[in-house]
Motif scaffolding. Structure first.
Motif, PDB file in Angstrom:
ATOM      1  N   PHE A  28       0.794  -1.219   0.000  1.00 29.91           N
ATOM      2  CA  PHE A  28       0.000   0.000   0.000  1.00 29.91           C
ATOM      3  C   PHE A  28       0.834   1.280   0.000  1.00 29.91           C
ATOM      4  CE2 PHE A  28      -3.326  -2.823   0.374  1.00 29.91           C
ATOM      5  CZ  PHE A  28      -3.310  -3.564   1.546  1.00 29.91           C
ATOM      6  N   PHE A  29       1.946   1.273  -0.740  1.00 31.86           N
ATOM      7  CA  PHE A  29       2.741   2.502  -0.868  1.00 31.86           C
ATOM      8  C   PHE A  29       1.871   3.645  -1.353  1.00 31.86           C
ATOM      9  CE2 PHE A  29       6.309   5.148  -1.676  1.00 31.86           C
ATOM     10  CZ  PHE A  29       6.164   5.715  -2.935  1.00 31.86           C
ATOM     11  N   ASP A  30       0.930   3.345  -2.249  1.00 28.90           N
ATOM     12  CA  ASP A  30       0.117   4.412  -2.844  1.00 28.90           C
ATOM     13  C   ASP A  30      -0.950   4.958  -1.910  1.00 28.90           C
ATOM     14  OD1 ASP A  30      -1.966   2.280  -5.001  1.00 28.90           O
ATOM     15  OD2 ASP A  30      -1.508   2.202  -2.862  1.00 28.90           O
ATOM     16  N   THR A  31      -0.979   4.498  -0.675  1.00 31.43           N
ATOM     17  CA  THR A  31      -1.904   5.068   0.307  1.00 31.43           C
ATOM     18  C   THR A  31      -1.202   6.040   1.248  1.00 31.43           C
ATOM     19  OG1 THR A  31      -1.602   3.359   2.001  1.00 31.43           O
ATOM     20  CG2 THR A  31      -3.267   2.942   0.277  1.00 31.43           C
ATOM     21  N   TYR A  32       0.116   6.154   1.136  1.00 33.98           N
ATOM     22  CA  TYR A  32       0.898   6.995   2.036  1.00 33.98           C
ATOM     23  C   TYR A  32       1.263   8.321   1.394  1.00 33.98           C
ATOM     24  CZ  TYR A  32       1.658   3.015   5.129  1.00 33.98           C
ATOM     25  OH  TYR A  32       1.479   1.967   5.992  1.00 33.98           O
ATOM     26  N   GLY A  33       1.094   9.409   2.167  1.00 33.07           N
ATOM     27  CA  GLY A  33       1.738  10.641   1.790  1.00 33.07           C
ATOM     28  C   GLY A  33       3.224  10.485   2.048  1.00 33.07           C
ATOM     29  N   MET A  34       4.040  11.112   1.207  1.00 24.39           N
ATOM     30  CA  MET A  34       5.477  10.952   1.316  1.00 24.39           C
ATOM     31  C   MET A  34       6.162  12.315   1.408  1.00 24.39           C
ATOM     32  SD  MET A  34       5.921   7.682   1.207  1.00 24.39           S
ATOM     33  CE  MET A  34       7.707   7.627   1.019  1.00 24.39           C
ATOM     34  N   ALA A  35       7.358  12.301   1.947  1.00 27.66           N
ATOM     35  CA  ALA A  35       8.097  13.556   2.077  1.00 27.66           C
ATOM     36  C   ALA A  35       9.594  13.288   2.101  1.00 27.66           C
ATOM     37  CB  ALA A  35       7.676  14.289   3.355  1.00 27.66           C
ATOM     38  N   TRP A  36      10.330  14.343   1.819  1.00 26.23           N
ATOM     39  CA  TRP A  36      11.777  14.368   2.000  1.00 26.23           C
ATOM     40  C   TRP A  36      12.099  15.368   3.112  1.00 26.23           C
ATOM     41  CZ3 TRP A  36      15.107  11.039  -0.142  1.00 26.23           C
ATOM     42  CH2 TRP A  36      14.719  10.350  -1.285  1.00 26.23           C
ATOM     43  N   PHE A  37      12.902  14.922   4.054  1.00 27.14           N
ATOM     44  CA  PHE A  37      13.412  15.766   5.115  1.00 27.14           C
ATOM     45  C   PHE A  37      14.930  15.846   4.977  1.00 27.14           C
ATOM     46  CE2 PHE A  37       9.989  16.361   8.275  1.00 27.14           C
ATOM     47  CZ  PHE A  37       9.021  15.518   7.768  1.00 27.14           C
ATOM     48  N   ARG A  38      15.494  16.865   5.601  1.00 27.86           N
ATOM     49  CA  ARG A  38      16.945  16.909   5.726  1.00 27.86           C
ATOM     50  C   ARG A  38      17.315  17.351   7.133  1.00 27.86           C
ATOM     51  NH1 ARG A  38      18.370  21.797   1.455  1.00 27.86           N
ATOM     52  NH2 ARG A  38      17.487  23.550   2.671  1.00 27.86           N
ATOM     53  N   THR A  97       3.690   8.992   5.643  1.00 23.31           N
ATOM     54  CA  THR A  97       2.613   9.225   6.592  1.00 23.31           C
ATOM     55  C   THR A  97       1.356   8.506   6.136  1.00 23.31           C
ATOM     56  OG1 THR A  97       1.154  10.864   7.598  1.00 23.31           O
ATOM     57  CG2 THR A  97       2.103  11.444   5.470  1.00 23.31           C
ATOM     58  N   ALA A  98       0.737   7.790   7.063  1.00 26.02           N
ATOM     59  CA  ALA A  98      -0.495   7.083   6.733  1.00 26.02           C
ATOM     60  C   ALA A  98      -1.638   8.058   6.462  1.00 26.02           C
ATOM     61  CB  ALA A  98      -0.861   6.121   7.860  1.00 26.02           C
ATOM     62  N   ASP A  99      -1.444   9.317   6.852  1.00 32.62           N
ATOM     63  CA  ASP A  99      -2.453  10.353   6.591  1.00 32.62           C
ATOM     64  C   ASP A  99      -2.742  10.504   5.107  1.00 32.62           C
ATOM     65  OD1 ASP A  99      -3.906  13.000   7.338  1.00 32.62           O
ATOM     66  OD2 ASP A  99      -2.401  13.606   5.864  1.00 32.62           O
ATOM     67  N   GLY A 100      -1.700  10.248   4.280  1.00 33.61           N
ATOM     68  CA  GLY A 100      -1.901  10.334   2.846  1.00 33.61           C
ATOM     69  C   GLY A 100      -1.686  11.716   2.274  1.00 33.61           C
ATOM     70  N   GLY A 101      -1.603  12.703   3.160  1.00 34.89           N
ATOM     71  CA  GLY A 101      -1.452  14.071   2.682  1.00 34.89           C
ATOM     72  C   GLY A 101      -0.232  14.727   3.260  1.00 34.89           C
ATOM     73  N   PHE A 102      -0.434  15.889   3.877  1.00 32.08           N
ATOM     74  CA  PHE A 102       0.685  16.698   4.350  1.00 32.08           C
ATOM     75  C   PHE A 102       0.784  16.784   5.868  1.00 32.08           C
ATOM     76  CE2 PHE A 102       1.687  17.715   0.190  1.00 32.08           C
ATOM     77  CZ  PHE A 102       0.614  18.269  -0.493  1.00 32.08           C
ATOM     78  N   ALA A 103       0.076  15.913   6.566  1.00 30.60           N
ATOM     79  CA  ALA A 103       0.129  15.947   8.021  1.00 30.60           C
ATOM     80  C   ALA A 103       1.550  15.714   8.491  1.00 30.60           C
ATOM     81  CB  ALA A 103      -0.793  14.891   8.598  1.00 30.60           C
TER      82      ALA A 103
END
Length: 119
Positions: A28-38, A97-103
């Motif tokens: 279910f990768f396509d259910t997760y919101g994703m981000a890059w941090f540094r 994030t399981a939120d799927g968005g920007f949480a």
């Protein structure tokens, strides 16, 4: 559950480009919101993308230079970094994030890939 592995970091001269990848294993990768941090050493979320990829957000420090994207068919997240500056030097992490968005609540993290930009 997701396992995230970043790649693509390295040493580049100022003005150069790098493309980071984050390969996800699990369901279910396509259910997760994703981000890059540094982290350098403070932490900054540089870019985020919704589960479908139809919306993105960027930190002011990278807007116009970095592009986040994802390929849900390949379970992969990308960060294209152009016009790199010495201040972009950091360890870069992908997160889900399981939120799927920007949480701002990330459930899974990769191990990080180091980016160094020389002046």
């Amino acid at each position: 559950q997701l396992h995230l592995v970043e790649s693509g970091g390295g040493l580049v001269q100022a003005g150069g480009s790098l493309r980071l990848s984050c390969a996800a294993s699990g369901r279910f990768f396509d259910t997760y919101g994703m981000a890059w941090f540094r982290r350098s050493p403070g932490e900054e979320r540089v870019a985020a993308i919704t589960r479908s990829g139809d919306s993105t957000r960027y930190a002011d420090s990278v807007t116009g230079r970095f592009t986040i994207s994802r390929d849900n068919a390949k379970n992969t997240l990308y960060l294209q970094m152009n016009s790199l500056k010495p201040e972009d030097t950091a360890v870069y992490y992908c997160a889900a994030t399981a939120d799927g968005g920007f949480a701002y609540k990330y459930d899974y993290w990769g191990q990080g890939t180091h980016v160094a930009v020389s002046s």
